[in-house]
Design a protein around this motif. Structure first.
Motif, PDB file in Angstrom:
ATOM      1  N   PRO A 123      57.996-119.024 177.604  1.00 24.12           N
ATOM      2  CA  PRO A 123      57.909-119.801 176.354  1.00 24.12           C
ATOM      3  C   PRO A 123      56.477-120.313 176.170  1.00 24.12           C
ATOM      4  O   PRO A 123      55.810-120.669 177.138  1.00 24.12           O
ATOM      5  CB  PRO A 123      58.896-120.942 176.587  1.00 24.12           C
ATOM      6  N   ARG A 124      56.045-120.345 174.930  1.00 24.24           N
ATOM      7  CA  ARG A 124      54.631-120.653 174.688  1.00 24.24           C
ATOM      8  C   ARG A 124      54.242-122.037 175.193  1.00 24.24           C
ATOM      9  O   ARG A 124      53.187-122.205 175.789  1.00 24.24           O
ATOM     10  CB  ARG A 124      54.327-120.528 173.197  1.00 24.24           C
ATOM     11  N   ASP A 125      55.095-123.005 174.940  1.00 25.39           N
ATOM     12  CA  ASP A 125      54.765-124.353 175.411  1.00 25.39           C
ATOM     13  C   ASP A 125      54.640-124.372 176.924  1.00 25.39           C
ATOM     14  O   ASP A 125      53.771-125.027 177.481  1.00 25.39           O
ATOM     15  CB  ASP A 125      55.863-125.344 174.987  1.00 25.39           C
ATOM     16  N   MET A 180      42.363-120.765 170.700  1.00 29.07           N
ATOM     17  CA  MET A 180      42.050-120.276 169.369  1.00 29.07           C
ATOM     18  C   MET A 180      41.275-118.968 169.393  1.00 29.07           C
ATOM     19  O   MET A 180      41.202-118.282 168.395  1.00 29.07           O
ATOM     20  CB  MET A 180      41.241-121.318 168.605  1.00 29.07           C
ATOM     21  N   ILE A 207      44.841-136.040 171.683  1.00 32.85           N
ATOM     22  CA  ILE A 207      44.932-135.408 170.367  1.00 32.85           C
ATOM     23  C   ILE A 207      44.563-133.935 170.441  1.00 32.85           C
ATOM     24  O   ILE A 207      45.232-133.076 169.872  1.00 32.85           O
ATOM     25  CB  ILE A 207      44.053-136.180 169.364  1.00 32.85           C
ATOM     26  N   ALA A 228      47.333-131.963 172.015  1.00 28.56           N
ATOM     27  CA  ALA A 228      48.467-131.835 171.098  1.00 28.56           C
ATOM     28  C   ALA A 228      48.181-130.786 170.041  1.00 28.56           C
ATOM     29  O   ALA A 228      49.053-129.967 169.706  1.00 28.56           O
ATOM     30  CB  ALA A 228      48.762-133.176 170.446  1.00 28.56           C
ATOM     31  N   ILE A 229      46.956-130.784 169.533  1.00 26.49           N
ATOM     32  CA  ILE A 229      46.609-129.771 168.525  1.00 26.49           C
ATOM     33  C   ILE A 229      46.685-128.381 169.141  1.00 26.49           C
ATOM     34  O   ILE A 229      47.168-127.432 168.521  1.00 26.49           O
ATOM     35  CB  ILE A 229      45.194-130.056 167.958  1.00 26.49           C
ATOM     36  N   PHE A 285      48.617-127.314 171.549  1.00 26.40           N
ATOM     37  CA  PHE A 285      50.006-126.886 171.674  1.00 26.40           C
ATOM     38  C   PHE A 285      50.576-126.520 170.310  1.00 26.40           C
ATOM     39  O   PHE A 285      51.247-125.514 170.148  1.00 26.40           O
ATOM     40  CB  PHE A 285      50.854-128.003 172.311  1.00 26.40           C
ATOM     41  N   ARG A 286      50.281-127.371 169.336  1.00 26.97           N
ATOM     42  CA  ARG A 286      50.850-127.142 168.027  1.00 26.97           C
ATOM     43  C   ARG A 286      50.365-125.826 167.446  1.00 26.97           C
ATOM     44  O   ARG A 286      51.137-125.048 166.891  1.00 26.97           O
ATOM     45  CB  ARG A 286      50.443-128.305 167.110  1.00 26.97           C
ATOM     46  N   ARG A 287      49.084-125.585 167.579  1.00 35.84           N
ATOM     47  CA  ARG A 287      48.530-124.348 167.039  1.00 35.84           C
ATOM     48  C   ARG A 287      49.086-123.131 167.745  1.00 35.84           C
ATOM     49  O   ARG A 287      49.415-122.126 167.124  1.00 35.84           O
ATOM     50  CB  ARG A 287      47.014-124.352 167.193  1.00 35.84           C
ATOM     51  N   ARG A 304      51.806-122.633 169.343  1.00 35.60           N
ATOM     52  CA  ARG A 304      53.200-122.356 169.065  1.00 35.60           C
ATOM     53  C   ARG A 304      53.384-121.451 167.874  1.00 35.60           C
ATOM     54  O   ARG A 304      54.252-120.612 167.838  1.00 35.60           O
ATOM     55  CB  ARG A 304      53.876-123.678 168.698  1.00 35.60           C
ATOM     56  N   ARG A 305      52.564-121.683 166.859  1.00 39.15           N
ATOM     57  CA  ARG A 305      52.764-120.985 165.597  1.00 39.15           C
ATOM     58  C   ARG A 305      51.863-119.774 165.484  1.00 39.15           C
ATOM     59  O   ARG A 305      51.931-119.043 164.514  1.00 39.15           O
ATOM     60  CB  ARG A 305      52.417-121.928 164.454  1.00 39.15           C
ATOM     61  N   ASP A 352      50.035-116.286 165.655  1.00 38.48           N
ATOM     62  CA  ASP A 352      50.352-114.882 165.826  1.00 38.48           C
ATOM     63  C   ASP A 352      49.431-114.342 166.897  1.00 38.48           C
ATOM     64  O   ASP A 352      48.207-114.362 166.749  1.00 38.48           O
ATOM     65  CB  ASP A 352      50.109-114.123 164.518  1.00 38.48           C
ATOM     66  N   VAL A 353      50.022-113.867 167.985  1.00 34.15           N
ATOM     67  CA  VAL A 353      49.187-113.345 169.065  1.00 34.15           C
ATOM     68  C   VAL A 353      48.900-111.886 168.765  1.00 34.15           C
ATOM     69  O   VAL A 353      49.789-111.039 168.822  1.00 34.15           O
ATOM     70  CB  VAL A 353      49.903-113.509 170.413  1.00 34.15           C
ATOM     71  N   LEU A 388      53.205-132.743 167.946  1.00 35.01           N
ATOM     72  CA  LEU A 388      54.050-131.813 168.687  1.00 35.01           C
ATOM     73  C   LEU A 388      55.445-131.746 168.085  1.00 35.01           C
ATOM     74  O   LEU A 388      56.033-130.682 167.981  1.00 35.01           O
ATOM     75  CB  LEU A 388      54.123-132.241 170.159  1.00 35.01           C
ATOM     76  N   LEU A 392      55.578-111.861 169.416  1.00 38.98           N
ATOM     77  CA  LEU A 392      54.169-112.265 169.427  1.00 38.98           C
ATOM     78  C   LEU A 392      53.727-112.687 168.043  1.00 38.98           C
ATOM     79  O   LEU A 392      52.854-113.522 167.880  1.00 38.98           O
ATOM     80  CB  LEU A 392      53.296-111.111 169.909  1.00 38.98           C
TER      81      LEU A 392
END
Lengths: 281, 973
Positions: A115-117, A197, A265, A268-269, A271-273, A275-276, A278-279, B642, B781
């Motif tokens: 899982p990504r997290d 990133m 911060i 958190a950014i 993780f948030r980024r 998660r969403r 596209d790899v 989060l 992915l």
């Protein structure tokens, strides 16, 4: 049957595995080699360099370095904290995800699936662990090298020249290393964010170090006044307060506060980024 | 991402620019005024005062502040501070005192008959201004602020004019006679200062003080002789020399006298002397001018006398006392804030002490602050002084409201060294305060035991070489934080030292020591207390101050016991340091007898009484609120980031049916349930204009009802819940899958198909058909923009557990180059967290066929080796669904053949394999079914055999997949 037998998300990417994956990397070994060798290089430099024989009148930290192992360790930390350790921390934290992306192994880990997290969490823990090891090993090795070369004497405080017994200073030295760790959290978090990133490890490390340098430059702009207190680099040298005869926590507490703020911060950014994201690497 | 970065950069740029160009409130503009006043003992001297009036920037009526300049300055020195006060809502009047700047008249040293009368008439003048708030007719609400010479006029005027409502005198004198002839031998004098009759002449400061008055005249002449605006090049420097930064020489070019503008502290010495040299070359002066400059002749004469002898005459004392606030301070009714510098050997702290006592004796509120500055340098603390001044004025000049808003000024504030700022490594200053001023005796005393034998000391003939404590006028240049150089000459000083202190000792006030001096005639001596550390540091003389005293021995010689009040200071003696009392015969700053002499100095009492102020405590610095608030806020923000950033599966599902027309979705569905292989032209054309015309189908297709997206199942019969006939979940089901590139072009467009167990599916399509993107979405992915992928009935999301049943090899291998092939494989498996026994390493590695190369680092592998290793990795754990992207790339023919068999065998065991390839012949031989994609859309799907039979035989051969494929993608030619 939704998952393969024996698969549990909580068991994916154990820390041990990630540590091994990272440890055998050449840059990890080179960095640790450098950090462990630096104190010895300094010892040699002090031993064989031309003696600036000014009779111990000078009280600069570099001139006091040969007074004792503790003085030497403080000197080694002071010369490396502002750049070498920053680079080391930025490397361990900035390289961790971006290098996987670069090797294309990231997609296989994610499809394993980790899982990504969890992937980020495990990687962050390991990267911070390596960073901490780097920050700790330098002063500890400097302490060892300094003590062997210059003896176990009481520490002489730079500028004021006061002497503090070595036994009293040892726990303070722990505080110094602890603060150095906390103050590097910003670099770690920043590098980690950039790492998620980009798929260029150099970009991640360079980006973090670059922003660090920008902050250092901004810090020199006196016109910013007290705003500078909120720059991540501003409290970088606050650990020297721990080596004064009377400990002053003020600077270190502020520095830790700023550092933790940025780090929380930024992470958190990250993780948030991620998660969403596209790899596509 | 780029947009976000650009936005952040733009915002930062806007912020910085705004901050830089934010219009600072317009600089208050002053109006130059020439104000005629009449003064003199008989009120017969008419003097023209050069003044500037600054109306309050807010308009309306406001209290007025008179800003007085320091000795040697002019109204120009106060311009910046005046503008600042005007901006704060005061009317401000600056003027050049008589004898200074462009004002006429002669310097009378703030005499009640001259300068005080002038200022009273200035108050009359401001009372007539419409901008000035009045308490009564002719009585403006007025405060006076000034430093040094200007501070004394503030005190003197407040004593003689009850209309003054508040004063802030800085670094000024209480008793000019004592300032120039100090005697620190303790006697019972009412003011607490010494008796100037027996005082020691402060030679250097007096010379500088009077010299400045002399040099003024030469400048006046110089500027007259020169064309306007041709001031010497160093004009700009004078203002800078004043550490208070209040010296403003902006207009000096037009005003030669302005070269003397100095900081309020009167520290403009360096620039001063240079300027003087220039002035003297400009125009010869008459003997009288050279002798007395702009001084009142009476003052000039007296100075000449006392300076020659080094002894105060009673005449001189009378004259100096007339200009001394301490004599009249008990008349002051205006609340007074005394700001005195700790680094001031001209007007030491004892002067502020004397003033404070005298003013307080009348019941007038007095606050006192000892700041880091003074005539000898130091930081100056311009900003802090302004804050304090501003608070004082707000409290006593402005209305109730602003008095509430202004921070209270404590009775007694001391500036102390606060170590270094951790960020800038610069010195920071603390301002501990207490509500009442305890005087120089402190609230408590600590006794320090001194020891030392009786010592012989000599007064050198001619008084040279002299010990150095402070060099007047250049203290700011030489002075470090520790108080500059202090040198005692050998043989000239007796030394008494304490044992190392066991605890830190904070001296605040004036210590006293009792010494016994033996000799003949008279002795001029200097007492001082050093802070001595046993380390390598030089002894520190706090603030560079010495206490001069004079003893007169009984006739025929003998010994005298003297109690010496040591210089008032605020100094912290650290634990382990010693206090060293030194009694010396010389000091460079003072006049000492030229006769050689020998004295014996001994301690009368071994006790040095050190005053401390227990109540003086730094305002609880505490921890700034943001120190704990900021990390907490950050953690909350992080938690919000989060929590809101969770990948929501629902939202995406909703979009499938919601955002796009369902009918459109079905167009992409190619149902081949009944052996139909080709799409329906009508529905295809109805779809996106981007889709290409599809060639005419070979046979009729049986369309699915155009109601719901229906995956093309291969060779699915029922699908519904993604369950096949046996009740087992369908290995792969794709419905309406859509993904757009960042530029909006669709990489995958409404793709739907289905793969059953045991199939080897070939995913065909030209480059850019969207095969790889589809596979990436299968692996979780990439997030689909629309539609979904289901594996074994489970929806694929990033990290979905069902992915553990998927083995994949997409777009090349991904290994850690520094690890060996085996390590890579083993660590990869370990990363999945599954039991090693499930991995089937040996089977997988057999497929890779790397042999001994397995132990080498992957970076040494060839492309084919990596490829095989990657396929082996995909097969680890024998996943139920194997997805391979171009698996035969880089393999040699035998390996390709082997791979073909492996895949067939793999599927035969009930598993499913999906292979994408360009090699159509390869697909033909390996796969049981194919899906053909073109430009993101499904073109055809079905068993290979059906696809081939549906095609027209070409050239007499049996149909080849190649022909069918080219047919399908419409690229036959």
């Amino acid at each position: 049957m939704t998952a393969a037998p024996g698969y549990a998300p909580r068991r994916t990417l154990p820390l041990r595995v990630e540590i091994v994956r990272q440890f055998k990397r050449r840059r990890t070994l080179v960095m640790f080699g450098l950090l462990l060798a630096l104190p010895w290089i300094l010892v040699i430099a002090f031993q064989f360099g031309p003696q600036s024989n000014n009779g111990g009148q000078s009280l600069r930290i570099s001139d006091l370095a040969t007074q004792s192992g503790l003085n030497f360790a403080a000197f080694a930390l002071s010369v490396s904290a502002n750049f070498l350790l920053v680079v080391a921390v930025a490397m361990f934290c900035g390289d961790t995800v971006s290098s996987e992306a670069n090797w294309s192994s990231l997609r296989y880990l994610l499809a394993a699936p980790i899982p990504r997290d969890r992937l980020l969490r495990q990687k962050l823990i390991v990267a911070l662990g390596y960073s901490a090891a780097a920050v700790i090993c330098l002063p500890v090795m400097a302490l060892v090298a300094g003590t062997l070369a210059f003896g176990w004497n009481d520490i002489q405080v730079p500028v004021t020249g006061e002497v503090i017994p070595a036994v009293d200073v040892l726990p303070r030295f722990g505080i110094v290393i602890g603060y150095a760790l906390v103050s590097q959290l910003v670099v770690a978090a920043l590098a980690f964010l950039v790492s998620t990133m980009t798929d260029s490890p150099l970009g991640a490390v360079g980006g973090a170090v670059g922003l660090w340098i920008v902050s250092t430059i901004l810090q020199a702009v006196e016109a910013l006044g007290s705003l500078r207190e909120f720059l991540p680099t501003y409290w970088n040298n606050a650990w020297t307060d721990a080596l004064t005869p009377e400990m002053d926590w003020g600077g270190m507490v502020k520095g830790a506060s700023v550092s933790i703020t940025y780090a929380a911060i930024l992470v958190a950014i990250a993780f948030r980024r991620f998660r969403r994201k596209d790899v596509v690497s | 991402m780029k947009r976000v970065a650009a936005l952040v950069a733009a915002l930062a740029l806007i912020g910085v620019t705004t901050w830089l160009v934010w219009p600072s409130a317009p600089q208050a503009r002053g109006q130059d005024q020439a104000i005629s006043v009449v003064d003199g003992t008989d009120d017969d001297q008419r003097v023209q005062l050069d003044a500037t009036f600054f109306p309050p920037s807010g308009g309306g009526k406001a209290p007025v502040v008179l800003l007085a300049h320091g000795f040697g300055g002019s109204k120009q020195s106060m311009r910046q501070q005046a503008a600042q006060l005007a901006q704060d809502g005061y009317a401000v009047l600056t003027w050049s005192a008589r004898g200074f700047g462009r004002s006429t008249g002669e310097i009378a040293l703030n005499s009640p008959d001259y300068e005080v009368k002038d200022v009273k008439q200035l108050i009359d003048w401001v009372a007539k201004r419409p901008e000035v708030q009045l308490d009564a007719t002719g009585d403006p609400r007025v405060g006076i602020v000034g430093g040094s010479y200007g501070g004394a006029i503030a005190l003197m005027t407040a004593a003689f004019d009850q209309r003054v409502d508040a004063i802030v005198p800085q670094i000024t004198w209480a008793d000019l006679a004592d300032a120039l002839f100090p005697n620190n031998a303790v006697q019972a004098t009412p003011a607490g200062l010494g008796d100037p009759e027996t005082g020691v002449f402060k030679r250097m400061w007096s010379g500088i003080f009077f010299g400045r008055g002399l040099s003024l005249d030469s400048f006046a002449q110089q500027s007259q002789s020169q064309a306007q605006g041709q001031g010497p090049a160093q004009n700009g420097q004078n203002g800078q020399n004043g550490q208070n930064g209040q010296g403003q020489n902006g207009q000096n070019g037009q005003n030669g006298q302005g070269q003397n503008a100095q900081g309020q502290n009167g520290q403009g010495q360096g620039g001063q002397s240079r300027g003087q040299g220039l002035g003297q070359t400009a125009m010869p002066m008459t003997p009288e001018e050279a002798r007395c400059g702009r001084f009142l002749p009476a003052i000039c004469d007296i100075y000449q006398t006392v300076a020659k002898d080094g002894r105060a005459t009673s005449e001189a004392i009378t004259l100096l006392r007339a200009s001394s606030p301490v004599t009249v301070a008990n008349r002051i009714k205006a609340p007074t804030l005394l700001l005195q510098g700790q680094r001031d050997s001209l007007f030491p702290l004892s002067h502020a002490d004397a003033n404070a006592k005298a003013i307080a004796s009348a019941g007038t509120p007095v606050s006192i602050a000892w700041f880091d500055g003074g005539h000898d340098g130091g930081n100056g603390e311009a900003d802090w002084l302004y804050e304090q001044t501003s608070a004082w004025l707000a409290r006593y000049l402005k209305g109730e409201g602003s008095a509430q808003a202004a921070p209270p000024v404590s009775g007694f504030t001391v500036t102390r060294d606060g170590g270094r700022d951790p960020g800038t490594r610069q010195r920071i200053r603390l301002h501990p305060e207490t509500s009442s001023y305890p005087g120089l005796g402190g609230t408590d005393t600590t006794t320090v035991q001194l020891a030392g034998p009786e010592q012989n000391i000599v007064n050198p003939p001619g008084g040279a070489p002299a010990a150095i404590s402070t060099v007047p006028g250049v203290g700011s240049l030489l002075g470090g934080q520790s108080g500059g150089v202090s040198i005692d000459m050998p043989g000239q000083s007796a030394v008494f030292e304490s044992p190392p202190l066991t605890a830190p000792l904070q001296l605040t006030g004036s210590s006293t020591a009792v010494v016994k001096v033996t000799g003949e005639g008279e002795a001029t001596l200097f007492a001082k207390v050093y802070d001595v550390s046993d380390g390598s540091q030089l002894p520190v003389l706090p603030a560079g101050q010495v206490a001069p005293f004079r003893v007169t021995f009984p006739d025929g010689g003998g010994s005298v016991e003297v109690t010496v009040a040591l210089p008032a200071a605020d100094h912290n003696f650290a634990a382990g340091h010693r206090l060293r009392l030194v009694v010396a015969t010389t000091d460079m700053g003072f006049a000492t007898p030229a006769e050689p002499a020998t004295y014996q100095v001994a301690l009368s009492s071994p006790e040095l009484t050190v005053p401390t102020v227990r109540t003086l405590s730094a305002p609880p610095a505490g921890i700034a609120w943001w120190v704990w608030a900021m990390p907490l806020t950050a953690i909350v923000i992080a938690a919000i980031l989060l929590a809101t950033g969770r990948t929501s599966t629902r939202a995406t599902t909703g979009r499938v049916s919601g955002t796009r027309a369902t009918a459109d979705r079905t167009t992409a569905t190619r149902a081949i349930t009944n052996g139909a292989t080709a799409p329906d032209p009508t529905t295809t054309q109805a779809s996106d204009p981007t889709s290409t015309p599809v060639p005419e189908p070979a046979s009729a297709s049986a369309l699915q009802p155009a109601s719901a997206p229906e995956p093309a199942s291969v060779p699915g019969r029922g699908d519904d819940q993604g369950v096949d006939d046996d009740g087992q979940a369908v290995p792969l089901e794709i419905k309406g899958l859509t993904k757009a590139y960042r530029n909006g072009e669709l990489a995958v467009d409404g793709l739907s198909f289905r793969v059953e167990r045991g199939q080897v599916l070939g995913l065909l399509g030209p480059n850019g058909a969207g095969k790889t993107t589809t596979m990436r979405m299968m692996m979780g992915l990439i997030r689909p923009d629309d539609g979904e992928v289901r594996i074994f009935g489970e929806r694929v999301t990033p990290g979905a557990p069902v992915l553990s049943r998927l083995g994949s090899f997409v777009e090349g291998p991904g290994f850690l180059p520094h690890l060996s092939g085996r390590d890579n494989i083993e660590l990869y498996w370990a990363a999945t967290g599954r039991p090693p026994a499930d991995a089937h390493f040996e089977e997988a590695l057999e497929i890779a066929g790397l042999g001994k190369a397995l132990e080498r680092a992957v970076r040494t592998y060839s492309q084919g080796m990596r490829q095989r290793l990657a396929i082996a990795q995909a097969m680890l754990g024998l996943p139920d669904l194997l997805v391979l992207d171009e698996p035969t790339n880089g393999l040699d023919p035998p390996q390709i053949r082997e791979m073909r068999e492996v895949l067939k065998r793999y599927a035969r065991d009930g598993r499913t394999v999906i292979v994408s390839s360009h090699l159509l012949a390869e697909v033909e031989q390996t796969c049981s079914h194919v899906v053909v994609m073109h430009r993101g859309r499904l073109v055809s799907a079905g068993p290979v055999s059906r696809l081939l039979t549906s095609a027209k035989p070409a050239n007499g051969h049996g149909p080849r997949l190649e022909d069918v494929f080219l047919d399908l993608i419409g690229d036959k030619s």
